[in-house]
Design an enzyme around this catalytic site. Structure first.
Site, PDB file in Angstrom:
ATOM      1  CG  HIS A  58       6.514 -34.662 -51.930  1.00 32.43           C
ATOM      2  ND1 HIS A  58       6.115 -34.777 -50.617  1.00 32.43           N
ATOM      3  CD2 HIS A  58       7.847 -34.889 -51.938  1.00 32.43           C
ATOM      4  CE1 HIS A  58       7.166 -35.060 -49.868  1.00 32.43           C
ATOM      5  NE2 HIS A  58       8.229 -35.128 -50.644  1.00 32.43           N
ATOM      6  CD  GLU A  60       0.395 -34.957 -52.447  1.00 28.67           C
ATOM      7  OE1 GLU A  60      -0.197 -35.825 -51.792  1.00 28.67           O
ATOM      8  OE2 GLU A  60       1.636 -34.986 -52.635  1.00 28.67           O
ATOM      9  CB  CYS A  88       4.040 -35.007 -46.594  1.00 28.71           C
ATOM     10  SG  CYS A  88       4.692 -33.737 -47.713  1.00 28.71           S
ATOM     11  CB  CYS A  91       2.000 -32.030 -50.067  1.00 30.59           C
ATOM     12  SG  CYS A  91       3.397 -32.682 -50.998  1.00 30.59           S
TER      13      CYS A  91
END
Length: 161
Positions: A58, A60, A88, A91
């Site tokens: 992801h 991040e 999310c 993250c």
């Protein structure tokens, strides 16, 4: 003089621009993140899940990995993470583990869900007893599960984090 609020908006716009560019270049999902320290961009990251075949890639997480590598540390306590979207659960956990000082995001999880990125089921799953989760989960409590922690506690060479 530029205020912190204006500085935040500048960096957040950069994170959003990364996310839009990521979609246009078909590198991955519509997510971008920037990590800033002392008003300088330390690292960036975009969602490259499909490109890398890595479900943890992801924006991040990518930004955190890049920042830690650049700064040669696993703590980012003096940093701010700017994200195009509310992180999310995975993250958010990584943000806490990295000891990031501030988190600023644009779109929220409701907007992400409307675009097909709904992670609400993860929050619900975490609260369920192991035997009620979607993924078959078994806690083998009779095993020597505490042995690694006992070794850690006894270790004189550990680096706490």
């Amino acid at each position: 003089m530029i205020t912190q609020e204006n500085q935040d908006k500048i960096f957040l716009k950069q994170a959003i621009a990364l996310a839009v560019e990521n979609v246009k270049t078909k590198q991955g999902g519509p997510f971008g993140a920037i990590i800033v320290k002392d008003n300088q961009v330390i690292a960036t990251g975009t969602n490259i899940v499909t490109q890398s075949n890595d479900p943890s890639a992801h924006a991040e997480i990518s930004a955190i990995r890049n920042a830690c590598k650049k700064l040669n540390t696993f703590h980012l306590e003096d940093c701010t993470l700017y994200s195009s979207c509310e992180p999310c659960p995975m993250c958010l956990g990584a943000i806490y583990w990295a000891h990031i000082k501030r988190l600023i995001f644009a779109a929220d999880k409701t907007q992400a869900a409307e675009a097909g990125f709904d992670d609400s089921f993860i929050y619900k799953e975490i609260e369920l007893p192991y035997n009620k989760r979607k993924i078959d989960t078994l806690h083998c409590h009779e095993m020597e599960g505490n042995a690694p922690f006992e070794a850690w506690i006894a270790s004189e060479n550990k680096i706490t984090y």
